[in-house]
Scaffold this motif. Sequence first.
Motif, mmCIF file in Angstrom:
data_model
loop_
_atom_site.group_PDB
_atom_site.id
_atom_site.type_symbol
_atom_site.label_atom_id
_atom_site.label_comp_id
_atom_site.label_asym_id
_atom_site.label_seq_id
_atom_site.Cartn_x
_atom_site.Cartn_y
_atom_site.Cartn_z
ATOM 1 N N SER A 47 2.994 8.342 1.099
ATOM 2 C CA SER A 47 3.718 8.299 -0.177
ATOM 3 C C SER A 47 3.008 9.164 -1.220
ATOM 4 C CB SER A 47 3.806 6.854 -0.676
ATOM 5 O OG SER A 47 4.351 6.813 -1.980
ATOM 6 N N PRO A 48 3.754 10.010 -1.940
ATOM 7 C CA PRO A 48 3.126 10.848 -2.975
ATOM 8 C C PRO A 48 2.804 10.069 -4.248
ATOM 9 C CG PRO A 48 5.494 11.236 -2.900
ATOM 10 C CD PRO A 48 5.187 10.283 -1.779
ATOM 11 N N SER A 49 3.449 8.923 -4.430
ATOM 12 C CA SER A 49 3.251 8.155 -5.658
ATOM 13 C C SER A 49 2.104 7.159 -5.508
ATOM 14 C CB SER A 49 4.536 7.412 -6.033
ATOM 15 O OG SER A 49 4.903 6.521 -5.002
ATOM 16 N N SER A 50 1.572 6.736 -6.647
ATOM 17 C CA SER A 50 0.468 5.781 -6.661
ATOM 18 C C SER A 50 0.962 4.418 -7.132
ATOM 19 C CB SER A 50 -0.641 6.270 -7.589
ATOM 20 O OG SER A 50 -1.661 5.315 -7.693
ATOM 21 N N GLN A 51 0.465 3.363 -6.494
ATOM 22 C CA GLN A 51 0.882 2.004 -6.861
ATOM 23 C C GLN A 51 -0.106 1.324 -7.803
ATOM 24 O OE1 GLN A 51 3.686 0.591 -6.048
ATOM 25 N NE2 GLN A 51 4.464 1.969 -4.487
ATOM 26 N N LEU A 52 -1.266 1.930 -8.021
ATOM 27 C CA LEU A 52 -2.289 1.372 -8.911
ATOM 28 C C LEU A 52 -2.671 -0.052 -8.507
ATOM 29 C CD1 LEU A 52 -0.940 2.658 -12.359
ATOM 30 C CD2 LEU A 52 -2.721 3.678 -10.913
ATOM 31 N N ASP A 53 -2.882 -0.247 -7.207
ATOM 32 C CA ASP A 53 -3.300 -1.559 -6.712
ATOM 33 C C ASP A 53 -4.585 -1.413 -5.890
ATOM 34 O OD1 ASP A 53 -2.463 -0.443 -4.295
ATOM 35 O OD2 ASP A 53 -0.547 -1.480 -4.304
ATOM 36 N N MET A 54 -5.032 -2.507 -5.280
ATOM 37 C CA MET A 54 -6.284 -2.484 -4.526
ATOM 38 C C MET A 54 -6.223 -1.536 -3.339
ATOM 39 S SD MET A 54 -7.451 -6.482 -4.452
ATOM 40 C CE MET A 54 -7.418 -7.527 -5.924
ATOM 41 N N LEU A 55 -5.090 -1.516 -2.652
ATOM 42 C CA LEU A 55 -4.969 -0.651 -1.481
ATOM 43 C C LEU A 55 -5.103 0.817 -1.870
ATOM 44 C CD1 LEU A 55 -4.549 -0.513 1.555
ATOM 45 C CD2 LEU A 55 -2.076 -0.491 1.156
ATOM 46 N N ASP A 56 -4.494 1.201 -2.971
ATOM 47 C CA ASP A 56 -4.658 2.569 -3.467
ATOM 48 C C ASP A 56 -6.126 2.879 -3.738
ATOM 49 O OD1 ASP A 56 -2.208 3.701 -3.312
ATOM 50 O OD2 ASP A 56 -1.835 3.795 -5.460
ATOM 51 N N SER A 57 -6.803 1.933 -4.353
ATOM 52 C CA SER A 57 -8.211 2.124 -4.689
ATOM 53 C C SER A 57 -9.061 2.288 -3.433
ATOM 54 C CB SER A 57 -8.711 0.940 -5.518
ATOM 55 O OG SER A 57 -10.065 1.092 -5.862
ATOM 56 N N LEU A 58 -8.699 1.578 -2.366
ATOM 57 C CA LEU A 58 -9.454 1.666 -1.117
ATOM 58 C C LEU A 58 -9.150 2.950 -0.358
ATOM 59 C CD1 LEU A 58 -9.051 -2.035 0.065
ATOM 60 C CD2 LEU A 58 -11.199 -0.947 -0.621
ATOM 61 N N LEU A 59 -7.892 3.366 -0.376
ATOM 62 C CA LEU A 59 -7.494 4.559 0.373
ATOM 63 C C LEU A 59 -7.773 5.852 -0.384
ATOM 64 C CD1 LEU A 59 -4.051 3.395 1.826
ATOM 65 C CD2 LEU A 59 -6.222 3.588 3.043
ATOM 66 N N ARG A 60 -7.738 5.748 -1.730
ATOM 67 C CA ARG A 60 -7.942 6.942 -2.555
ATOM 68 C C ARG A 60 -8.967 6.637 -3.637
ATOM 69 N NH1 ARG A 60 -1.416 7.080 -3.420
ATOM 70 N NH2 ARG A 60 -0.834 7.707 -1.302
ATOM 71 N N PRO A 61 -10.233 6.441 -3.241
ATOM 72 C CA PRO A 61 -11.249 6.071 -4.239
ATOM 73 C C PRO A 61 -11.361 7.135 -5.330
ATOM 74 C CG PRO A 61 -12.265 6.739 -2.152
ATOM 75 C CD PRO A 61 -10.803 6.620 -1.896
ATOM 76 N N ASP A 62 -11.400 6.647 -6.597
ATOM 77 C CA ASP A 62 -11.452 7.580 -7.730
ATOM 78 C C ASP A 62 -12.867 8.072 -8.016
ATOM 79 O OD1 ASP A 62 -12.487 5.210 -8.586
ATOM 80 O OD2 ASP A 62 -11.089 4.910 -10.246
ATOM 81 N N ASP A 63 -13.856 7.443 -7.401
ATOM 82 C CA ASP A 63 -15.252 7.822 -7.618
ATOM 83 C C ASP A 63 -15.810 8.415 -6.324
ATOM 84 O OD1 ASP A 63 -17.895 8.129 -8.182
ATOM 85 O OD2 ASP A 63 -18.238 6.073 -8.863
ATOM 86 N N PRO A 64 -16.086 9.711 -6.283
ATOM 87 C CA PRO A 64 -16.600 10.344 -5.057
ATOM 88 C C PRO A 64 -17.930 9.758 -4.591
ATOM 89 C CG PRO A 64 -15.921 11.991 -6.676
ATOM 90 C CD PRO A 64 -15.906 10.672 -7.370
ATOM 91 N N ALA A 65 -18.657 9.123 -5.530
ATOM 92 C CA ALA A 65 -19.962 8.552 -5.179
ATOM 93 C C ALA A 65 -19.826 7.276 -4.355
ATOM 94 C CB ALA A 65 -20.763 8.271 -6.449
ATOM 95 N N LYS A 66 -18.657 6.644 -4.441
ATOM 96 C CA LYS A 66 -18.440 5.410 -3.680
ATOM 97 C C LYS A 66 -18.285 5.739 -2.193
ATOM 98 C CE LYS A 66 -16.063 2.763 -7.308
ATOM 99 N NZ LYS A 66 -14.769 2.119 -7.677
ATOM 100 N N PRO A 67 -18.886 4.921 -1.318
ATOM 101 C CA PRO A 67 -18.724 5.181 0.113
ATOM 102 C C PRO A 67 -17.276 4.950 0.541
ATOM 103 C CG PRO A 67 -19.844 3.076 -0.260
ATOM 104 C CD PRO A 67 -19.743 3.752 -1.585
ATOM 105 N N LYS A 68 -16.759 5.844 1.356
ATOM 106 C CA LYS A 68 -15.379 5.714 1.839
ATOM 107 C C LYS A 68 -15.362 4.777 3.041
ATOM 108 C CE LYS A 68 -11.447 8.472 3.462
ATOM 109 N NZ LYS A 68 -10.474 7.689 2.702
ATOM 110 N N LEU A 69 -14.522 3.770 2.985
ATOM 111 C CA LEU A 69 -14.440 2.791 4.066
ATOM 112 C C LEU A 69 -13.519 3.293 5.167
ATOM 113 C CD1 LEU A 69 -14.106 -0.591 2.106
ATOM 114 C CD2 LEU A 69 -16.183 0.567 2.847
ATOM 115 N N SER A 70 -13.840 2.913 6.398
ATOM 116 C CA SER A 70 -12.957 3.210 7.519
ATOM 117 C C SER A 70 -11.741 2.295 7.468
ATOM 118 C CB SER A 70 -13.692 3.008 8.846
ATOM 119 O OG SER A 70 -13.978 1.626 9.035
ATOM 120 N N ASP A 71 -10.705 2.633 8.230
ATOM 121 C CA ASP A 71 -9.512 1.776 8.270
ATOM 122 C C ASP A 71 -9.874 0.371 8.749
ATOM 123 O OD1 ASP A 71 -8.128 3.947 7.410
ATOM 124 O OD2 ASP A 71 -6.790 4.089 9.145
ATOM 125 N N GLU A 72 -10.765 0.279 9.729
ATOM 126 C CA GLU A 72 -11.178 -1.032 10.242
ATOM 127 C C GLU A 72 -11.857 -1.841 9.148
ATOM 128 O OE1 GLU A 72 -13.698 -2.922 14.012
ATOM 129 O OE2 GLU A 72 -14.161 -0.904 13.306
#
Length: 468
Positions: free
Chosen positions: A241-266
């Motif tokens: 989806s090109p749009s953002s939902q501004l929810d927790m899932l968005d935050s996990l899939l598209r972290p706004d802070d590059p310094a934060k570690p990116k989590l795997s899908d698992e």
Amino acid sequence: MVVGVGAVLGILLGLVFVCGGLLRWNELRYRKKGLPPGTMGWPVIGETSEFLKQGPTFLKNQRARFGNLFRTHILGCPTVICMDAEVNRYIIMNEGKGLVPGYPQSMVDMMGKWNIAAVHGPRHKAMRSAMLGLISPTAIRDQLLPKIDEFMRSFIRCWSDQVIDIQEESKELWLHSALKLIASVETGPLAKDLKSEINKLVLGTLALPLNFPGTNYRRGMQARRSVVSMLEKLMEERRASPSSQLDMLDSLLRPDDPAKPKLSDEQIIDLILTLIYSGFETVSTTTMMSVKYLHDDPKVLEELRNEHFAIRKRKSANDPLDWNDYKSMTLTRAVIFETLRLSTVVNGVLRKTTQDMEIGGFVVPKGWRIYVYLREHNYDPFLYPEPFKFNPWRWMDQSLESNQCFMQFGGGGRLCPGKELGIVEIAIFLHHFVTKYRWEEVGRQKLLKFPRVEAPNGLHIRVSNLLN
């Protein structure tokens, strides 16, 4: 006929001999110098049946025989039960000194290897940091509280003149609220399917890990696979989806802070499951029991209504609640804490030894589990005068909330990261419920307190408008 009777007696005597031999063998198997006293029950299953069926009575009887520290074999593991407040506090506050989380294999299998309650060390730090980023006080104040308030208004809007099962409604309330906050999922087929599978998953967490057809463990593992599949599909759709939902899932899939570690899908899936499961067990049950206790104590209910009507007087009918409103709900917070204490939604926590350890004057072998049993601390008359009385005012003294013996939210590095979110959910529900409705119980109510707090036949109430 005589031969037949003799054969039956011979078989019975043989069975008695075999059973006695198995019990004796299991005791000898775990006999080691320095171990706490106790009994181990049958091979493999140990004393799990007695523990789950008799609960507090079984543990009290064992304590009367063996003291505050005793050994047993439950949920597939040799386990030391600790009922000493000082020792329990030491165990909870000193993770890393030979102690790690020790939840049963069934719970780890259901919740996933990245479940925050099961991981330790750097893994725990990473998962806890990710979770706190989603449900920190700042995130609750600025993002989550307005959504929770809107959801609660909508969820209870049609309860007037209805007979409802508050146990089921509380589960629905938490699940739908969590799905909305996590992934903007509204009520519908997906939410219904998730609820059905999560119910099975919850039952599987307290089952022996026996993967046979018809067992709660097998059903729970099948439910986990279904839930994982649903969440994977949801994540795929979100990424596309090109749009953002501004929810927790968005935050996990598209972290706004590059310094934060990116989590795997698992990791993301296990984190979401942890968020849903933890509230499903604690927030929904505390919501149900607060309604029960308020029904049974009109004086507390009247004072609680006064607190919430004072908030409504400051606002117009459709004004949403804000952080300042929530922070002014002092009696409401006390009601929630007293409900947690009296109903003991959390009976205890589990740790596992990584080396032979001396605990309370005994040696607990490496690989054994320690069940930090918290239930009896909640009924200590020295801490809580008239401990079996529902008395929220005892919590108006803030020092009691921070008392080290109250460990319903854990402690140390394991303090529940979702503590404040859970309290906010229940407080906002109570605000809208008590200012809009009155209620009375319908039929005979049966409540069980162990191994989980539940009403086997439901907790039915008749709801009507308060101003009628």
